[in-house]
Design a protein around this motif. Structure first.
Motif, PDB file in Angstrom:
ATOM      1  N   UNK A  24     -25.315 -42.218  -2.306  1.00 36.78           N
ATOM      2  CA  UNK A  24     -25.322 -41.068  -1.403  1.00 36.78           C
ATOM      3  C   UNK A  24     -23.915 -40.944  -0.816  1.00 36.78           C
ATOM      4  N   UNK A  25     -23.471 -41.983  -0.131  1.00 34.14           N
ATOM      5  CA  UNK A  25     -22.107 -42.033   0.409  1.00 34.14           C
ATOM      6  C   UNK A  25     -21.208 -42.925  -0.443  1.00 34.14           C
ATOM      7  N   UNK A  26     -21.730 -44.089  -0.805  1.00 35.08           N
ATOM      8  CA  UNK A  26     -20.961 -45.076  -1.557  1.00 35.08           C
ATOM      9  C   UNK A  26     -21.201 -44.887  -3.051  1.00 35.08           C
ATOM     10  N   UNK A  27     -20.222 -44.280  -3.708  1.00 36.03           N
ATOM     11  CA  UNK A  27     -20.345 -44.054  -5.153  1.00 36.03           C
ATOM     12  C   UNK A  27     -19.232 -44.776  -5.913  1.00 36.03           C
ATOM     13  N   UNK A  59     -15.916 -36.297  -0.301  1.00 37.87           N
ATOM     14  CA  UNK A  59     -16.753 -35.083  -0.274  1.00 37.87           C
ATOM     15  C   UNK A  59     -18.116 -35.382   0.342  1.00 37.87           C
ATOM     16  N   UNK A  60     -18.673 -36.542   0.050  1.00 32.58           N
ATOM     17  CA  UNK A  60     -19.973 -36.914   0.636  1.00 32.58           C
ATOM     18  C   UNK A  60     -19.852 -37.024   2.152  1.00 32.58           C
ATOM     19  N   UNK A  61     -18.759 -37.609   2.626  1.00 28.87           N
ATOM     20  CA  UNK A  61     -18.530 -37.708   4.076  1.00 28.87           C
ATOM     21  C   UNK A  61     -18.435 -36.325   4.702  1.00 28.87           C
ATOM     22  N   UNK A 146     -34.857 -36.706   4.373  1.00 32.29           N
ATOM     23  CA  UNK A 146     -34.500 -37.957   3.709  1.00 32.29           C
ATOM     24  C   UNK A 146     -33.386 -37.642   2.719  1.00 32.29           C
ATOM     25  N   UNK A 147     -32.291 -38.373   2.810  1.00 34.75           N
ATOM     26  CA  UNK A 147     -31.209 -38.250   1.831  1.00 34.75           C
ATOM     27  C   UNK A 147     -31.139 -39.578   1.098  1.00 34.75           C
ATOM     28  N   UNK A 148     -31.491 -39.540  -0.162  1.00 33.24           N
ATOM     29  CA  UNK A 148     -31.591 -40.757  -0.961  1.00 33.24           C
ATOM     30  C   UNK A 148     -31.063 -40.464  -2.353  1.00 33.24           C
ATOM     31  N   UNK A 149     -31.126 -41.442  -3.223  1.00 30.70           N
ATOM     32  CA  UNK A 149     -30.740 -41.204  -4.605  1.00 30.70           C
ATOM     33  C   UNK A 149     -31.966 -41.380  -5.494  1.00 30.70           C
TER      34      UNK A 149
END
Length: 191
Positions: A24-27, A59-61, A146-149
């Motif tokens: 989500x944030x850490x890719x 970009x996620x941030x 919910x923001x998930x992968x």
């Protein structure tokens, strides 16, 4: 309504975002919780500045920041990172990576209950049953997202929580199209 209950009602009006971290944030393919823990500990074998700049996708941030500015949510972390970092370490990580607004708006119970064998649906349901259930009798006074992968959040697919979930793609994160979906979900709940 008395002034004593007003802040509580204002607090209840804020949506809750259950936020995963990996995918989500850490890719980043090399940076993970090990490097974060080393940076937090001042371990000189890692370049802390590089960790803080690269651990979360820019970009996620920025997409999360846009969502935060629009909805002013409260955050609950639903991630394997909670097995390795305590709330204070996560707060510092969010501050160091430029998303201090997450640290500043963590719920008083900032993590979903988690152990090595749990899965996302059970964790989020347990948190909701414990901390949101009292407000449910008030016709969903609090909305949530919910923001998930798609990997760690696979238990959410086909569940009663699927319609409230934004599924990020592995190694891609919280992209602009996912931000658009998140906005639609929260706007729909708040109307």
């Amino acid at each position: 309504m008395s002034n004593a209950t007003q802040p509580q009602n204002v607090q209840q009006m804020k949506p809750i975002i259950f936020l995963d971290i990996d995918d989500v944030l850490c890719v980043h393919r090399t940076f993970n919780t090990r490097q974060v823990l080393a940076a937090l500990a001042g371990d000189e074998t890692v370049d802390a500045d590089e960790v803080w700049q690269q651990i979360f996708h820019p970009a996620a941030r920025e997409n999360l920041r846009a969502l935060d500015e629009e909805f002013n949510p409260i955050y609950v972390i639903s991630s394997s990172w909670t097995l390795h970092l305590d709330p204070q370490q996560l707060r510092e990580t969010f501050q160091q990576t430029g998303i201090g607004f997450v640290a500043d708006n963590l719920h008083q119970v900032p993590f979903t209950p988690r152990d090595e064998d749990s899965y996302r649906l059970v964790e989020i349901d347990a948190w909701l049953d414990t901390y949101l259930a009292p407000t449910l009798s008030q016709a969903y006074a609090t909305s949530y997202l919910i923001i998930d992968d798609v990997v760690s959040g696979q238990s959410l697919l086909g569940s009663h929580l699927e319609d409230r979930t934004v599924f990020c793609d592995a190694w891609t994160g919280f992209t602009y199209p996912k931000l658009v979906t998140a906005r639609k979900i929260l706007r729909g709940e708040m109307n």
